[in-house]
Design a protein around this motif. Structure first.
Motif, PDB file in Angstrom:
ATOM      1  N   PHE A 182     -30.081  -1.023 -29.792  1.00 19.98           N
ATOM      2  CA  PHE A 182     -30.527  -1.308 -28.454  1.00 19.98           C
ATOM      3  C   PHE A 182     -30.908  -0.214 -27.702  1.00 19.98           C
ATOM      4  N   ASN A 183     -31.976  -0.467 -27.046  1.00 18.53           N
ATOM      5  CA  ASN A 183     -32.484   0.633 -26.002  1.00 18.53           C
ATOM      6  C   ASN A 183     -31.653   0.860 -25.207  1.00 18.53           C
ATOM      7  N   ASP A 184     -31.419   2.183 -24.573  1.00 20.59           N
ATOM      8  CA  ASP A 184     -30.435   2.705 -23.799  1.00 20.59           C
ATOM      9  C   ASP A 184     -31.006   2.215 -22.485  1.00 20.59           C
ATOM     10  N   ILE A 185     -30.205   1.609 -21.390  1.00 20.60           N
ATOM     11  CA  ILE A 185     -30.638   1.319 -20.173  1.00 20.60           C
ATOM     12  C   ILE A 185     -31.037   2.274 -19.315  1.00 20.60           C
ATOM     13  N   ASN A 186     -30.724   3.326 -19.544  1.00 25.12           N
ATOM     14  CA  ASN A 186     -31.047   4.892 -18.779  1.00 25.12           C
ATOM     15  C   ASN A 186     -31.596   5.783 -19.731  1.00 25.12           C
ATOM     16  N   PRO A 187     -32.683   5.708 -20.262  1.00 30.99           N
ATOM     17  CA  PRO A 187     -33.170   6.543 -21.237  1.00 30.99           C
ATOM     18  C   PRO A 187     -33.278   7.964 -20.937  1.00 30.99           C
ATOM     19  N   GLN A 188     -32.962   8.948 -21.730  1.00 33.27           N
ATOM     20  CA  GLN A 188     -33.122  10.174 -21.432  1.00 33.27           C
ATOM     21  C   GLN A 188     -34.176  10.906 -22.398  1.00 33.27           C
TER      22      GLN A 188
END
Ligand code: 5GP
Ligand code: ZN
Length: 116
Positions: free
Chosen positions: A32-38
């Protein structure tokens, strides 16, 4: 340091109890996509089974290879396999681990800097 699966955030996402922006799922793994994308692409790949840290994989280190295999496929699917990407796993406090259910980060879509 370790949580049990009952109060583990990623177990809840894997079970569907907390919504996740899921990009891949099979019988044993979910991504799943990270909630705080870097980075423009920042996906977390996890085993559905709770394992707190990579110190706890014991005789099952192949689970890490299984995470990597899925990360490589997702990198291709996201179109970052040729431009380049990074996979990484953090372990415990000084390694930067904040969620105690093992996960592999897949980062890409921009020039990444050196970590640490
Ligand atoms: P760690 O620091 O443990 O290697 O990585 C944990 C990652 O989980 C972080 O990048 C953080 O942004 C992400 N994260 C934390 N809570 C949530 C959440 O509720 N949903 C999602 N999708 N990602 C989360
Ligand atoms: Zn868990």
């Amino acid at each position: 340091m370790s949580e049990n699966s009952a109060d583990c955030l990623f177990c809840k996402i894997a079970a569907g109890d907390i919504p996740g922006d899921i990009v891949y799922e099979d019988d044993q793994f979910i991504a799943f996509n990270d909630i705080n994308p870097q980075a423009p692409v920042h996906i977390l790949i996890i085993p559905k089974r709770h394992i707190a840290t990579v110190n706890d994989v014991d005789g099952e280190a192949e689970v890490v290879g299984s995470l990597a295999a899925r990360a490589f496929k997702l990198a291709k699917k996201q179109g970052i396999d040729q431009s380049g990407y990074r996979i990484l796993m953090n372990c415990n406090q000084e390694g930067g681990q904040t969620v105690y259910h093992i996960h592999m980060h897949l980062l890409g879509g921009k020039q990444l800097g050196f970590l640490g």
